[in-house]
Every structure is written in C-alpha cells, then in structure tokens.
Design a protein around this motif. Sequence first.
Motif, PDB file in Angstrom:
ATOM      1  N   ASP A 100       7.953  20.407  -5.639  1.00 56.46           N
ATOM      2  CA  ASP A 100       7.977  21.825  -6.022  1.00 56.46           C
ATOM      3  C   ASP A 100       7.435  22.723  -4.922  1.00 56.46           C
ATOM      4  OD1 ASP A 100       9.045  21.101  -8.479  1.00 56.46           O
ATOM      5  OD2 ASP A 100       7.167  21.390  -9.596  1.00 56.46           O
ATOM      6  N   LYS A 101       6.488  22.205  -4.136  1.00 57.18           N
ATOM      7  CA  LYS A 101       5.903  22.981  -3.032  1.00 57.18           C
ATOM      8  C   LYS A 101       6.737  22.872  -1.748  1.00 57.18           C
ATOM      9  CE  LYS A 101       1.056  23.039  -4.368  1.00 57.18           C
ATOM     10  NZ  LYS A 101      -0.018  23.705  -3.645  1.00 57.18           N
ATOM     11  N   GLY A 102       7.811  22.098  -1.802  1.00 52.69           N
ATOM     12  CA  GLY A 102       8.652  21.929  -0.620  1.00 52.69           C
ATOM     13  C   GLY A 102       8.114  20.917   0.367  1.00 52.69           C
ATOM     14  N   TYR A 103       7.175  20.096  -0.069  1.00 44.77           N
ATOM     15  CA  TYR A 103       6.609  19.069   0.802  1.00 44.77           C
ATOM     16  C   TYR A 103       7.536  17.856   0.780  1.00 44.77           C
ATOM     17  CZ  TYR A 103       2.271  21.795   0.641  1.00 44.77           C
ATOM     18  OH  TYR A 103       1.332  22.786   0.741  1.00 44.77           O
ATOM     19  N   ARG A 104       8.294  17.728   1.860  1.00 44.22           N
ATOM     20  CA  ARG A 104       9.250  16.636   1.948  1.00 44.22           C
ATOM     21  C   ARG A 104       9.168  16.003   3.332  1.00 44.22           C
ATOM     22  NH1 ARG A 104      13.838  14.416   3.149  1.00 44.22           N
ATOM     23  NH2 ARG A 104      15.202  13.563   1.556  1.00 44.22           N
ATOM     24  N   PRO A 105       8.704  14.770   3.382  1.00 38.90           N
ATOM     25  CA  PRO A 105       8.653  14.098   4.686  1.00 38.90           C
ATOM     26  C   PRO A 105      10.048  13.686   5.143  1.00 38.90           C
ATOM     27  CG  PRO A 105       8.008  12.582   2.958  1.00 38.90           C
ATOM     28  CD  PRO A 105       8.200  13.922   2.304  1.00 38.90           C
ATOM     29  N   ASP A 106      10.191  13.496   6.442  1.00 38.26           N
ATOM     30  CA  ASP A 106      11.424  12.919   6.991  1.00 38.26           C
ATOM     31  C   ASP A 106      11.411  11.409   6.807  1.00 38.26           C
ATOM     32  OD1 ASP A 106      12.331  15.429   8.053  1.00 38.26           O
ATOM     33  OD2 ASP A 106      10.831  15.196   9.629  1.00 38.26           O
ATOM     34  N   LEU A 107      10.212  10.857   6.753  1.00 38.98           N
ATOM     35  CA  LEU A 107      10.031   9.413   6.652  1.00 38.98           C
ATOM     36  C   LEU A 107       8.801   9.136   5.795  1.00 38.98           C
ATOM     37  CD1 LEU A 107      10.506   6.426   7.594  1.00 38.98           C
ATOM     38  CD2 LEU A 107       9.078   6.987   9.582  1.00 38.98           C
ATOM     39  N   VAL A 165       5.865  13.002   8.509  1.00 37.58           N
ATOM     40  CA  VAL A 165       5.714  11.601   8.095  1.00 37.58           C
ATOM     41  C   VAL A 165       4.694  11.518   6.961  1.00 37.58           C
ATOM     42  CG1 VAL A 165       4.915   9.319   8.835  1.00 37.58           C
ATOM     43  CG2 VAL A 165       6.289  10.721  10.382  1.00 37.58           C
ATOM     44  N   MET A 166       5.017  10.716   5.946  1.00 34.49           N
ATOM     45  CA  MET A 166       4.086  10.464   4.856  1.00 34.49           C
ATOM     46  C   MET A 166       3.654   9.010   4.886  1.00 34.49           C
ATOM     47  SD  MET A 166       4.575  10.746   0.683  1.00 34.49           S
ATOM     48  CE  MET A 166       4.514  12.536   0.627  1.00 34.49           C
ATOM     49  N   LEU A 167       2.347   8.799   4.763  1.00 35.36           N
ATOM     50  CA  LEU A 167       1.808   7.457   4.563  1.00 35.36           C
ATOM     51  C   LEU A 167       1.348   7.348   3.123  1.00 35.36           C
ATOM     52  CD1 LEU A 167      -0.514   6.514   7.577  1.00 35.36           C
ATOM     53  CD2 LEU A 167       1.903   6.044   7.271  1.00 35.36           C
ATOM     54  N   VAL A 168       1.708   6.252   2.466  1.00 36.99           N
ATOM     55  CA  VAL A 168       1.185   5.932   1.147  1.00 36.99           C
ATOM     56  C   VAL A 168       0.320   4.703   1.337  1.00 36.99           C
ATOM     57  CG1 VAL A 168       1.709   5.295  -1.231  1.00 36.99           C
ATOM     58  CG2 VAL A 168       3.226   6.871   0.001  1.00 36.99           C
ATOM     59  N   GLY A 169      -0.986   4.877   1.121  1.00 41.58           N
ATOM     60  CA  GLY A 169      -1.894   3.787   1.425  1.00 41.58           C
ATOM     61  C   GLY A 169      -3.116   3.754   0.540  1.00 41.58           C
ATOM     62  N   HIS A 170      -4.155   3.169   1.091  1.00 41.91           N
ATOM     63  CA  HIS A 170      -5.351   2.773   0.342  1.00 41.91           C
ATOM     64  C   HIS A 170      -6.600   3.468   0.859  1.00 41.91           C
ATOM     65  CE1 HIS A 170      -2.965  -0.740  -1.031  1.00 41.91           C
ATOM     66  NE2 HIS A 170      -2.469  -0.700   0.187  1.00 41.91           N
ATOM     67  N   ASN A 171      -7.571   3.588  -0.031  1.00 43.47           N
ATOM     68  CA  ASN A 171      -8.904   3.991   0.380  1.00 43.47           C
ATOM     69  C   ASN A 171      -9.720   2.735   0.653  1.00 43.47           C
ATOM     70  OD1 ASN A 171      -9.347   6.667   0.777  1.00 43.47           O
ATOM     71  ND2 ASN A 171     -10.653   6.939  -0.990  1.00 43.47           N
ATOM     72  N   PRO A 172     -10.687   2.776   1.539  1.00 43.15           N
ATOM     73  CA  PRO A 172     -11.255   3.953   2.181  1.00 43.15           C
ATOM     74  C   PRO A 172     -10.486   4.405   3.428  1.00 43.15           C
ATOM     75  CG  PRO A 172     -12.513   2.042   2.853  1.00 43.15           C
ATOM     76  CD  PRO A 172     -11.479   1.554   1.858  1.00 43.15           C
ATOM     77  N   THR A 173      -9.460   3.655   3.812  1.00 40.46           N
ATOM     78  CA  THR A 173      -8.766   3.964   5.067  1.00 40.46           C
ATOM     79  C   THR A 173      -8.058   5.313   5.022  1.00 40.46           C
ATOM     80  OG1 THR A 173      -8.431   1.589   5.297  1.00 40.46           O
ATOM     81  CG2 THR A 173      -7.274   2.999   6.852  1.00 40.46           C
ATOM     82  N   MET A 174      -7.523   5.689   3.871  1.00 41.41           N
ATOM     83  CA  MET A 174      -6.848   6.986   3.768  1.00 41.41           C
ATOM     84  C   MET A 174      -7.832   8.113   4.037  1.00 41.41           C
ATOM     85  SD  MET A 174      -3.823   8.186   3.342  1.00 41.41           S
ATOM     86  CE  MET A 174      -2.922   6.823   2.630  1.00 41.41           C
ATOM     87  N   GLU A 175      -8.994   8.029   3.429  1.00 40.56           N
ATOM     88  CA  GLU A 175     -10.034   9.036   3.633  1.00 40.56           C
ATOM     89  C   GLU A 175     -10.503   9.047   5.092  1.00 40.56           C
ATOM     90  OE1 GLU A 175     -14.473   9.668   1.869  1.00 40.56           O
ATOM     91  OE2 GLU A 175     -12.863   9.300   0.408  1.00 40.56           O
ATOM     92  N   GLN A 176     -10.684   7.885   5.674  1.00 40.19           N
ATOM     93  CA  GLN A 176     -11.115   7.789   7.075  1.00 40.19           C
ATOM     94  C   GLN A 176     -10.066   8.358   8.019  1.00 40.19           C
ATOM     95  OE1 GLN A 176     -11.721   3.578   7.120  1.00 40.19           O
ATOM     96  NE2 GLN A 176     -13.800   3.704   6.307  1.00 40.19           N
ATOM     97  N   THR A 177      -8.799   8.182   7.675  1.00 46.28           N
ATOM     98  CA  THR A 177      -7.720   8.713   8.512  1.00 46.28           C
ATOM     99  C   THR A 177      -7.720  10.232   8.471  1.00 46.28           C
ATOM    100  OG1 THR A 177      -6.400   6.725   8.146  1.00 46.28           O
ATOM    101  CG2 THR A 177      -5.215   8.694   8.913  1.00 46.28           C
ATOM    102  N   LEU A 178      -7.861  10.796   7.276  1.00 41.78           N
ATOM    103  CA  LEU A 178      -7.940  12.252   7.159  1.00 41.78           C
ATOM    104  C   LEU A 178      -9.132  12.785   7.941  1.00 41.78           C
ATOM    105  CD1 LEU A 178      -6.906  14.904   6.019  1.00 41.78           C
ATOM    106  CD2 LEU A 178      -8.247  14.445   3.940  1.00 41.78           C
ATOM    107  N   GLU A 179     -10.274  12.113   7.825  1.00 40.54           N
ATOM    108  CA  GLU A 179     -11.459  12.547   8.556  1.00 40.54           C
ATOM    109  C   GLU A 179     -11.246  12.466  10.063  1.00 40.54           C
ATOM    110  OE1 GLU A 179     -16.270  11.736   8.739  1.00 40.54           O
ATOM    111  OE2 GLU A 179     -15.021  10.451   7.491  1.00 40.54           O
ATOM    112  N   ALA A 180     -10.569  11.421  10.539  1.00 38.40           N
ATOM    113  CA  ALA A 180     -10.291  11.287  11.971  1.00 38.40           C
ATOM    114  C   ALA A 180      -9.400  12.425  12.463  1.00 38.40           C
ATOM    115  CB  ALA A 180      -9.636   9.941  12.263  1.00 38.40           C
ATOM    116  N   LEU A 181      -8.487  12.876  11.614  1.00 37.13           N
ATOM    117  CA  LEU A 181      -7.568  13.948  12.010  1.00 37.13           C
ATOM    118  C   LEU A 181      -8.231  15.316  11.998  1.00 37.13           C
ATOM    119  CD1 LEU A 181      -4.387  12.789  10.064  1.00 37.13           C
ATOM    120  CD2 LEU A 181      -4.645  12.857  12.557  1.00 37.13           C
TER     121      LEU A 181
END
Length: 164
Positions: A50-57, A109-125
């Motif tokens: 609905d927000k138009g968030y569409r990854p290419d991959l 690009v969208m990643l579908v993954g697991h915590n705590p790595t997802m949270e750590q990835t966001l923090e790294a970015l």
Amino acid sequence: MTVPVPPPNRIYLLRHAEAGWAESGQRDFDRPLNEKGFGDAEIIADKAADKGYRPDLLISSTALRCRDTADAVYRATGLTLEVRYVDALYNATVDTYLEIIDAQDESAVMLVGHNPTMEQTLEALIGHEAMASALPGGFPTAGLAVVDYDASGAVWRLIDFVVV
C-alpha cells in the motif's frame, strides 16, 4: 565490516513474522509461522504494498518461517517479484547480510531474515544512535525497515519502519 554503497539505493530489512515453538524433534530451521505470524506476515506485506514499497529482488533465508514471510510479500506485490532463497542467511553474521546486500545490482533489495542479525544489520547501516532512537525496544517480528542511501551525505538513512 564493510557497509554497502549503491546499488542498491534502497534496502528493505524484514524480520520474519512470529514462529511457533519447535515441536519435539523438530529443528529450529523447520519452525513455521504460528497463526499470529501468518496473519502478521500478510498484514505487513499488504502495508508495504500500500505504501508502494516494492523491491526489485527479495532475498530470503531458507528457514521455513522466513520462506512463509517471503511468500506473503510475493503475493502482495502481484506475483512478479524475483525471489531468491539463500542458505547463508540462516545463522548468519551481520557481515554476511551486508555482503549479500552489497553483491546486488538491483536498485531496491529486500532481505527476509532473522534477529539478532537483522537488527545488527540495520544498526550497521544507520548507526547506533539512529537505531536506538527509532527502535528503542528492538527489531520486532514482522517489522520492516526501509533504508535509503543519501548520496549527499554518503550515508544510509532509515526513512520508515513499518509494523503490524
């Protein structure tokens, strides 16, 4: 740890929805979403669409709960989304997540993954302070971070965080 630079210009980080507890003899890898998780996966996928968030991959962990979550996103985007399932996202380090993102040529690009790595990835970015401010309670199940590259500052910025 090397933070990626474009492409991609937009990164979607989606933590899998809520999974059931492992049954006797069941591997963690094989845990499906529970009833709430299936509903939440559909809701978050619909909100993103609905927000138009569409990854290419879309790149998903091969763990069942991530595949179930990725399937909801696939259905919500109109069944034309390229989806790849990657074993390396299960029990991965933040460096693995960042390397997988950095290896892509698509603009979103969208990643579908697991915590705590997802949270750590966001923090790294986006950095510790931005992470702590945006998500003081941590990265919830079925949470979707939308991160854009700001070329003027050569930094990644969290532009939205979608929750159920």
